[in-house]
Design an enzyme around this catalytic site. Structure first.
Site, PDB file in Angstrom:
ATOM      1  N   SER A 168       0.856  -1.191   0.000  1.00 10.32           N
ATOM      2  CA  SER A 168       0.000   0.000   0.000  1.00 10.32           C
ATOM      3  C   SER A 168       0.892   1.240   0.000  1.00 10.32           C
ATOM      4  O   SER A 168       2.114   1.145   0.055  1.00 10.32           O
ATOM      5  CB  SER A 168      -0.898  -0.004   1.233  1.00 10.32           C
ATOM      6  OG  SER A 168      -0.117   0.333   2.370  1.00 10.32           O
ATOM      7  N   LYS A 169       0.235   2.388  -0.005  1.00  8.36           N
ATOM      8  CA  LYS A 169       0.960   3.665  -0.011  1.00  8.36           C
ATOM      9  C   LYS A 169       1.917   3.767   1.172  1.00  8.36           C
ATOM     10  O   LYS A 169       2.979   4.371   1.069  1.00  8.36           O
ATOM     11  CB  LYS A 169      -0.040   4.818   0.068  1.00  8.36           C
ATOM     12  CG  LYS A 169      -0.779   5.043  -1.223  1.00  8.36           C
ATOM     13  CD  LYS A 169      -1.146   6.525  -1.349  1.00  8.36           C
ATOM     14  CE  LYS A 169      -1.920   6.791  -2.614  1.00  8.36           C
ATOM     15  NZ  LYS A 169      -3.369   6.817  -2.424  1.00  8.36           N
ATOM     16  N   ARG A 170       1.475   3.196   2.282  1.00  5.41           N
ATOM     17  CA  ARG A 170       2.283   3.196   3.497  1.00  5.41           C
ATOM     18  C   ARG A 170       3.709   2.694   3.248  1.00  5.41           C
ATOM     19  O   ARG A 170       4.652   3.079   3.911  1.00  5.41           O
ATOM     20  CB  ARG A 170       1.607   2.217   4.473  1.00  5.41           C
ATOM     21  CG  ARG A 170       1.524   2.606   5.874  1.00  5.41           C
ATOM     22  CD  ARG A 170       0.489   1.775   6.645  1.00  5.41           C
ATOM     23  NE  ARG A 170       0.042   0.527   6.019  1.00  5.41           N
ATOM     24  CZ  ARG A 170       0.598  -0.657   6.221  1.00  5.41           C
ATOM     25  NH1 ARG A 170       1.630  -0.786   6.994  1.00  5.41           N
ATOM     26  NH2 ARG A 170       0.092  -1.741   5.632  1.00  5.41           N
ATOM     27  N   HIS A 171       3.849   1.784   2.290  1.00  7.04           N
ATOM     28  CA  HIS A 171       5.155   1.191   2.016  1.00  7.04           C
ATOM     29  C   HIS A 171       5.960   2.002   1.018  1.00  7.04           C
ATOM     30  O   HIS A 171       7.005   1.563   0.558  1.00  7.04           O
ATOM     31  CB  HIS A 171       4.976  -0.223   1.455  1.00  7.04           C
ATOM     32  CG  HIS A 171       4.283  -1.158   2.391  1.00  7.04           C
ATOM     33  ND1 HIS A 171       3.033  -1.676   2.133  1.00  7.04           N
ATOM     34  CD2 HIS A 171       4.662  -1.663   3.582  1.00  7.04           C
ATOM     35  CE1 HIS A 171       2.678  -2.479   3.129  1.00  7.04           C
ATOM     36  NE2 HIS A 171       3.640  -2.482   4.021  1.00  7.04           N
ATOM     37  N   GLY A 172       5.454   3.172   0.662  1.00 11.90           N
ATOM     38  CA  GLY A 172       6.167   3.969  -0.332  1.00 11.90           C
ATOM     39  C   GLY A 172       5.839   3.513  -1.745  1.00 11.90           C
ATOM     40  O   GLY A 172       6.543   3.835  -2.689  1.00 11.90           O
TER      41      GLY A 172
END
Ligand code: GLU
Length: 480
Positions: free
Chosen positions: A244-248
């Site tokens: 997800s976005k959280r992981h860059g």
């Protein structure tokens, strides 16, 4: 071999989609087959033309070219409908007039009564309406869904990644192929389109695994050849959770804007779930085309690590031919507006700057940031570097920088000479060379970190170096 990539234009091209596109493209190119692009734009509410553009631009930037298309799924709606109506005619599908709430009540009752599978409940309810009555109500304009009549037995295929796959048909609902409003569902449209474009191999994400038996059943009912299927493992973040976005993980165009090179991105994407079978990590596009095969696609999730992408990109930058890298840098500078009035450096100084900055840059965008003080003026001085290098002893700093400026006004402007002169000057002043170079670096670049100080001097040239020293001395005197 005929392969395709079939993105829905509901967002930009993301890492997962780009990887699916790349794997299909590698197989098509490696087998001299065809790569077809189809935009699945049947979801009117969520599909946007700007997303189509973003997807096409993303693929183009990656160098993933297509041989046919882009076809637009929405343009095929009449054909999808015709296929559904043919199945209806042949009794392989049926009309369902049951309102949603009535179906839900019946389902809840069946579940409460302890009936296990309710996958044929729609069929039972629909059977209350005879064929003749159904046809009459349909002709009178009453809306109905068309449901696929799932046959008995089981559906299996040899998945190109996962091997033998088997689904008991009893567990597959009589799924809708045409909605009450006459629009086709995903499973019908995909089969109709893939059959229409004679796709021989469908390679897509694991998230479609449960659609595949339904699609195989539709192919069989339509009497069309069933393609081969392969499902790529999910992409995970370094913590093992779904990416997800959280992981860059951003859209591919965000990596482009950050200065990732397309070849580095392609190399990185290729290793997301595939390995060449050795520990090689750097593979050119041609090598990938030659060596890629589904036998080496992993079954388990692939981990997306942005740090690895930047690490790879740094290597790609280091390996770039100087002229090519210079051109990429100019483009980035112009895009950033740093070099709106052209680049003030001469050819030689620019080339020297490129060579000096390349090993310090993970991306071309980072390189463009680092190039700012050589292209434009220095407006700010890094506060921490100034406290350390200038203001511990401002009087001495003013004296040192003043002396450096005087020396620089007259010395021959050559690397070896500059070094000898500045080291000699440090000795004359009775300070270590660092006590000269650090304040000088800050005066020339505004920063405490830069390429070698003699490179900096040669890039800037005498006039600008001397001017910047004068300004720095004025500033230190003023502020202390
Ligand atoms: N449009 C589907 C998606 O974006 C892909 C369909 C397919 O590959 O069969 O997930």
């Amino acid at each position: 071999m005929r392969l395709r990539f079939a993105p829905s234009p509901t967002g930009h091209l993301h890492v997962g989609g780009a990887r699916t596109a790349l794997f299909n493209w590698l197989l098509a190119r490696g087998s001299r087959g065809a790569f077809v692009l189809r935009i699945e734009d049947t979801d009117r509410d969520r599909s946007r033309p700007e997303h189509v553009d973003a997807i096409l631009n993303g693929l183009t930037w990656l160098g993933i070219d297509w041989d046919e298309g882009p076809y637009f799924q929405a343009a095929g709606v009449e054909r999808h409908r015709a296929d559904a109506l043919r199945l209806l005619d042949e009794g392989r599908a049926y009309r369902d007039f049951t309102p949603r709430d009535e179906f839900e009540r019946a389902r809840d009752a069946a579940v409460a009564a302890g009936k296990g599978a309710v996958t044929r409940l729609s069929r039972e309810l629909a059977a209350r309406v005879s064929g003749a009555e159904g046809a009459r109500r349909a002709a009178a304009g009453e809306p109905f869904a068309v449901r696929f009549r799932v046959p008995d037995g089981e559906t299996s295929w040899r998945d190109l990644v996962h091997g033998e796959m088997r689904f008991a048909n009893a567990e597959i609902d009589d799924f809708v192929i045409l909605r009450g409003d006459g629009t086709p569902t995903y499973n019908l449209a995909v089969v109709s389109d893939d059959a229409d474009t004679a796709i021989t191999r469908v390679l897509r994400g694991d998230d479609h695994l449960s659609n595949t038996p339904k699609q195989i059943l539709i192919y069989e009912a339509l009497g069309r050849p069933v393609p081969e299927f392969g499902h790529l493992p999910m992409i995970l973040g370094p913590d093992g959770k779904r990416l997800s976005k959280r992981h860059g993980a951003r859209a591919v165009d965000a990596f482009q804007a950050e200065g990732i090179l397309p070849d580095a991105m392609v190399n990185f994407l290729a290793l997301l779930g595939w390995s060449p079978g050795t520990d090689e990590e750097f593979l050119s596009r041609d090598e990938l085309v030659e060596r890629f095969s589904l036998e080496r696609v992993l079954k388990k999730g692939a981990v997306f690590d942005p740090a690895k992408l930047f690490w790879m990109n740094r290597r790609y930058i280091a390996g770039m031919e100087a002229g090519e890298l210079g051109a990429a840098l100019r483009e980035a500078l112009e895009r950033d507006g740093v070099a709106r009035d052209g680049i003030s450096l001469g050819e030689e100084a620019f080339a020297r700057m490129v060579t000096a900055l390349a090993p310090r840059s993970r991306t071309v965008a980072e390189m463009a940031r680092l190039a700012r003080p050589y292209i434009g003026p220095v407006r700010e001085y890094d506060a921490k570097a100034a406290r350390k290098g200038w203001y511990r002893d401002p009087a001495r700093t003013v004296a040192v920088l003043g002396a450096v400026r005087d020396r620089l006004e007259s010395v021959p402007w050559e690397a070896g000479v500059l070094e000898d002169e500045l080291r000699a000057l440090a000795e004359e002043l009775g300070v270590g060379a660092g006590k000269v170079f650090q304040p000088l670096r800050l005066a020339l670049t505004g920063s405490g970190a830069s390429p070698g100080i003699f490179d900096v001097l040669l890039i800037l040239g005498r006039e600008r170096s001397v001017g910047r020293l004068g300004r720095a001395v004025g500033r230190i005197a003023e502020e202390s």
